[in-house]
Design an enzyme around this catalytic site. Structure first.
Site, PDB file in Angstrom:
ATOM      1  N   ARG A 121      23.976  38.365  72.526  1.00  0.00           N
ATOM      2  CA  ARG A 121      23.354  38.647  73.840  1.00  0.00           C
ATOM      3  C   ARG A 121      24.110  39.705  74.635  1.00  0.00           C
ATOM      4  NH1 ARG A 121      22.910  32.974  73.967  1.00  0.00           N
ATOM      5  NH2 ARG A 121      20.861  32.303  73.234  1.00  0.00           N
ATOM      6  N   LYS A 143      20.947  53.843  78.338  1.00  0.00           N
ATOM      7  CA  LYS A 143      19.696  53.678  77.589  1.00  0.00           C
ATOM      8  C   LYS A 143      20.053  53.558  76.113  1.00  0.00           C
ATOM      9  CE  LYS A 143      16.178  55.948  80.417  1.00  0.00           C
ATOM     10  NZ  LYS A 143      15.237  57.076  80.509  1.00  0.00           N
ATOM     11  N   GLU A 185      19.882  70.683  77.532  1.00  0.00           N
ATOM     12  CA  GLU A 185      20.003  69.603  78.533  1.00  0.00           C
ATOM     13  C   GLU A 185      20.868  70.051  79.706  1.00  0.00           C
ATOM     14  OE1 GLU A 185      18.266  66.856  78.506  1.00  0.00           O
ATOM     15  OE2 GLU A 185      17.722  66.434  76.429  1.00  0.00           O
ATOM     16  N   LYS A 227      24.349  63.425  86.049  1.00  0.00           N
ATOM     17  CA  LYS A 227      23.692  62.259  85.444  1.00  0.00           C
ATOM     18  C   LYS A 227      24.197  60.975  86.081  1.00  0.00           C
ATOM     19  CE  LYS A 227      21.779  59.972  81.578  1.00  0.00           C
ATOM     20  NZ  LYS A 227      21.274  59.988  80.238  1.00  0.00           N
ATOM     21  N   GLU A 237      15.344  53.444  86.171  1.00  0.00           N
ATOM     22  CA  GLU A 237      14.256  54.427  86.226  1.00  0.00           C
ATOM     23  C   GLU A 237      13.018  53.887  86.933  1.00  0.00           C
ATOM     24  OE1 GLU A 237      13.952  56.927  82.672  1.00  0.00           O
ATOM     25  OE2 GLU A 237      11.877  57.317  83.192  1.00  0.00           O
ATOM     26  N   ARG A 241      15.442  58.472  88.663  1.00  0.00           N
ATOM     27  CA  ARG A 241      15.947  58.769  87.310  1.00  0.00           C
ATOM     28  C   ARG A 241      14.950  59.571  86.486  1.00  0.00           C
ATOM     29  NH1 ARG A 241      19.688  55.021  83.274  1.00  0.00           N
ATOM     30  NH2 ARG A 241      19.704  56.515  81.570  1.00  0.00           N
ATOM     31  N   ASN A 245      13.768  63.448  83.089  1.00  0.00           N
ATOM     32  CA  ASN A 245      12.741  63.681  82.075  1.00  0.00           C
ATOM     33  C   ASN A 245      12.095  65.057  82.203  1.00  0.00           C
ATOM     34  OD1 ASN A 245      13.171  61.102  81.099  1.00  0.00           O
ATOM     35  ND2 ASN A 245      11.624  60.193  82.443  1.00  0.00           N
ATOM     36  N   HIS A 248      10.555  66.820  79.261  1.00  0.00           N
ATOM     37  CA  HIS A 248      10.457  65.855  78.167  1.00  0.00           C
ATOM     38  C   HIS A 248       9.021  65.408  77.869  1.00  0.00           C
ATOM     39  CE1 HIS A 248      14.749  65.866  78.621  1.00  0.00           C
ATOM     40  NE2 HIS A 248      14.934  64.961  77.677  1.00  0.00           N
ATOM     41  N   HIS A 252       8.608  65.749  74.180  1.00  0.00           N
ATOM     42  CA  HIS A 252       8.467  64.604  73.271  1.00  0.00           C
ATOM     43  C   HIS A 252       7.221  64.736  72.401  1.00  0.00           C
ATOM     44  CE1 HIS A 252      11.174  61.557  75.574  1.00  0.00           C
ATOM     45  NE2 HIS A 252      11.848  62.263  74.696  1.00  0.00           N
ATOM     46  N   HIS A 265      15.820  67.863  69.309  1.00  0.00           N
ATOM     47  CA  HIS A 265      15.382  67.334  70.605  1.00  0.00           C
ATOM     48  C   HIS A 265      15.550  68.383  71.718  1.00  0.00           C
ATOM     49  CE1 HIS A 265      14.760  64.424  73.821  1.00  0.00           C
ATOM     50  NE2 HIS A 265      15.918  64.790  74.354  1.00  0.00           N
TER      51      HIS A 265
HETATM   52  P1  NAD Z   1      22.482  63.404  66.135  1.00  0.00           P
HETATM   53  O1  NAD Z   1      23.123  62.187  66.620  1.00  0.00           O
HETATM   54  O2  NAD Z   1      21.483  63.298  65.040  1.00  0.00           O
HETATM   55  O3  NAD Z   1      23.597  64.451  65.722  1.00  0.00           O
HETATM   56  C1  NAD Z   1      23.194  65.709  65.241  1.00  0.00           C
HETATM   57  C2  NAD Z   1      23.919  66.068  63.953  1.00  0.00           C
HETATM   58  O4  NAD Z   1      25.248  66.454  64.275  1.00  0.00           O
HETATM   59  C3  NAD Z   1      24.052  64.927  62.950  1.00  0.00           C
HETATM   60  O5  NAD Z   1      23.805  65.437  61.676  1.00  0.00           O
HETATM   61  C4  NAD Z   1      25.514  64.517  63.075  1.00  0.00           C
HETATM   62  O6  NAD Z   1      26.025  64.003  61.882  1.00  0.00           O
HETATM   63  C5  NAD Z   1      26.169  65.810  63.411  1.00  0.00           C
HETATM   64  N1  NAD Z   1      27.421  65.733  64.155  1.00  0.00           N
HETATM   65  C6  NAD Z   1      27.753  64.870  65.142  1.00  0.00           C
HETATM   66  N2  NAD Z   1      28.926  65.217  65.678  1.00  0.00           N
HETATM   67  C7  NAD Z   1      29.339  66.318  65.021  1.00  0.00           C
HETATM   68  C8  NAD Z   1      30.480  67.144  65.137  1.00  0.00           C
HETATM   69  N3  NAD Z   1      31.398  66.947  66.075  1.00  0.00           N
HETATM   70  N4  NAD Z   1      30.610  68.179  64.283  1.00  0.00           N
HETATM   71  C9  NAD Z   1      29.653  68.428  63.339  1.00  0.00           C
HETATM   72  N5  NAD Z   1      28.554  67.700  63.202  1.00  0.00           N
HETATM   73  C10 NAD Z   1      28.402  66.645  64.045  1.00  0.00           C
HETATM   74  O7  NAD Z   1      21.725  64.177  67.331  1.00  0.00           O
HETATM   75  P2  NAD Z   1      22.004  64.283  68.899  1.00  0.00           P
HETATM   76  O8  NAD Z   1      21.311  65.512  69.318  1.00  0.00           O
HETATM   77  O9  NAD Z   1      23.418  64.086  69.251  1.00  0.00           O
HETATM   78  O10 NAD Z   1      21.221  63.014  69.478  1.00  0.00           O
HETATM   79  C11 NAD Z   1      19.824  62.879  69.348  1.00  0.00           C
HETATM   80  C12 NAD Z   1      19.480  61.434  69.604  1.00  0.00           C
HETATM   81  O11 NAD Z   1      19.901  61.091  70.932  1.00  0.00           O
HETATM   82  C13 NAD Z   1      18.005  61.119  69.520  1.00  0.00           C
HETATM   83  O12 NAD Z   1      17.829  59.937  68.785  1.00  0.00           O
HETATM   84  C14 NAD Z   1      17.587  60.908  70.969  1.00  0.00           C
HETATM   85  O13 NAD Z   1      16.530  59.984  71.081  1.00  0.00           O
HETATM   86  C15 NAD Z   1      18.859  60.353  71.545  1.00  0.00           C
HETATM   87  N6  NAD Z   1      19.004  60.550  73.007  1.00  0.00           N
HETATM   88  C16 NAD Z   1      19.315  59.476  73.753  1.00  0.00           C
HETATM   89  C17 NAD Z   1      19.474  59.610  75.119  1.00  0.00           C
HETATM   90  C18 NAD Z   1      19.850  58.417  75.953  1.00  0.00           C
HETATM   91  O14 NAD Z   1      19.874  58.532  77.183  1.00  0.00           O
HETATM   92  N7  NAD Z   1      20.170  57.299  75.340  1.00  0.00           N
HETATM   93  C19 NAD Z   1      19.325  60.869  75.733  1.00  0.00           C
HETATM   94  C20 NAD Z   1      19.028  61.962  74.919  1.00  0.00           C
HETATM   95  C21 NAD Z   1      18.861  61.795  73.547  1.00  0.00           C
HETATM   96  N1  GLY Z   2      17.966  60.907  78.975  1.00  0.00           N
HETATM   97  C1  GLY Z   2      17.210  60.451  80.095  1.00  0.00           C
HETATM   98  C2  GLY Z   2      17.846  59.288  80.779  1.00  0.00           C
HETATM   99  O1  GLY Z   2      18.930  58.878  80.442  1.00  0.00           O
HETATM  100  O2  GLY Z   2      17.255  58.749  81.667  1.00  0.00           O
END
Ligand code: NAD
Ligand code: GLY
Length: 360
Positions: A121, A143, A185, A227, A237, A241, A245, A248, A252, A265
């Site tokens: 939990r 998130k 971003e 942020k 949100e 918040r 977006n 987005h 998206h 992304h």
């Molecule tokens: P990712 O996590 O897929 O990383 C991108 C690539 O970079 C991967 O292949 C990874 O192995 C590689 N990598 C990571 N660190 C590295 C480094 N230091 N050197 C070399 N390679 C490295 O992609 P991302 O863009 O970091 O994240 C995308 C994800 O984040 C999506 O799933 C999206 O939905 C999520 N997201 C979440 C939020 C949130 O608020 N929770 C906000 C934006 C995006």
């Molecule tokens: N990435 C959008 C949020 O965290 O609300």
């Protein structure tokens, strides 16, 4: 070292931003009173490159630490992978004082965060983001989510991390395309909240694209400040918040229609930001010159500005209707009113949306 505090009732946490802080993870966890049994969750490449430094630091600080890996890529954000991780945590006898450390990009952060939110939990977790996108966005704000076959991030929870450790040195190994996707971003933060940041991104593009560490520290810091302010004001949100977006809604839909494989992304968000700015200009909310300024900055970072020509406006409209951000079937857009300010909950006539999606 730059430390930003996300102050929330009962669960405030710091974001530490500096060079080399990854190898001080153990001491940072001491500073913030976190537990002694740790599971680091990462993907194989990141675990091999950065895992040894993190594990050594945790062990030097007297912690028992194990490394668990998940497959690379968005495909790891599944309930099946979460279940496998729960079983691993149980095998390691992780209890309510144990801590998950998410070491990697946003994929690892969202998945490990979701596992930490739901195992027993909810247990503590630390975000150690290693992509620019994760350092400026995904690791902050709580998130967490996994995907379903019918859509991204459809199962999740709000669960704030206990600590975020953003080591900008990790960005030195990031492929340039991933760095630029993260910069989309940062451009977003400029448009929604900070015109000076927007100007700076134009003036310092060379240093930014060369991944100059001091410049990146400043950008990560300013992005996290913005942020954090937004999350403090509206954690769940219910209103403000939603400004995060910006870009987005169209972004998206474009990502979904291209199968989450052609565009990163941040690239989809870049396309979405230009589309939203064009809608705002058509509605008389934004001077046309500002659309030009946004497009020029996005192009400076070699990010796309146009909806891929293979995507029909009708298909994008339909996909946007399925988005989590849709309310009662009504499309909601975040639209800029100038560089540095946006309005949320903007209803845009379908004819305007269609015209913009068709390239107008
Ligand atoms: P990712 O996590 O897929 O990383 C991108 C690539 O970079 C991967 O292949 C990874 O192995 C590689 N990598 C990571 N660190 C590295 C480094 N230091 N050197 C070399 N390679 C490295 O992609 P991302 O863009 O970091 O994240 C995308 C994800 O984040 C999506 O799933 C999206 O939905 C999520 N997201 C979440 C939020 C949130 O608020 N929770 C906000 C934006 C995006
Ligand atoms: N990435 C959008 C949020 O965290 O609300």
């Amino acid at each position: 070292m730059p430390t930003i505090k996300v102050t929330l009732p009962g669960r405030s946490y710091p974001i530490v931003i500096e060079r080399g802080v990854l190898e001080e993870s153990g001491r940072s966890m001491d500073t913030y009173g976190l537990g002694h049994k740790v599971a680091v969750i990462s993907n194989p490449w990141v675990a091999e490159r950065y895992g040894p430094g993190v594990l050594a630091s945790l062990r030097a600080a007297g912690r028992r630490a194990a490394m668990l890996t998940v497959p690379p890529g968005e495909g790891a954000k599944t309930l099946g992978e979460a279940e496998r991780l729960y079983m691993e945590l149980a095998r390691l006898r992780m209890d309510r004082r144990s801590v998950v450390v998410a070491l990697g990009g946003g994929v690892v952060g969202d998945l490990a965060g979701f596992v930490a939110a739901t195992y027993l939990r909810g247990i503590d977790y630390v975000q150690v983001p290693t992509t620019l996108l994760a350092q400026v966005d995904a690791s902050v704000g709580g998130k967490t989510a996994v995907d379903l076959p019918v859509g991204k991030n459809l199962v999740g929870a709000f669960h704030q991390p206990s600590l975020v450790i953003a080591d900008v040195d990790t960005l030195a190994t990031l492929p340039p395309r991933e760095l630029r996707a993260g910069l989309a971003e940062v451009i977003k933060y400029g448009v929604i909240a900070d015109a000076a940041l927007f100007v700076r991104l134009g003036e310092e593009a060379e240093a930014v694209l060369a991944a100059d560490p001091a410049t990146l520290i400043d950008l990560v810091q300013r992005s996290c400040e913005i942020k954090a302010e937004v999350v403090i004001a509206d954690e769940r949100e219910t209103g403000l918040r939603a400004i995060l977006n910006f870009g987005h809604t169209v972004g998206h839909a474009v990502e979904a229609l291209t199968g989450y494989s052609t565009l990163l992304h941040g690239e989809a968000v870049a396309i979405g930001m230009v589309a939203a700015a064009r809608m705002a200009a058509r509605l008389g909310m934004l001077p046309a010159a500002d659309v030009g300024h946004l497009r020029t900055l996005i192009e400076r970072y070699a990010l796309p500005t146009e909806v891929p020509s293979a995507l029909a406006p009708e298909a994008i409209l339909e996909t946007m209707q399925l988005d989590k951000k849709t309310r009662d079937g009504q499309l909601q857009f975040v639209l800029p009113t100038r560089i540095g300010a946006v309005e949320i909950g903007c209803a845009v006539p379908e004819a305007v949306v269609r015209a913009v999606l068709a390239g107008g």
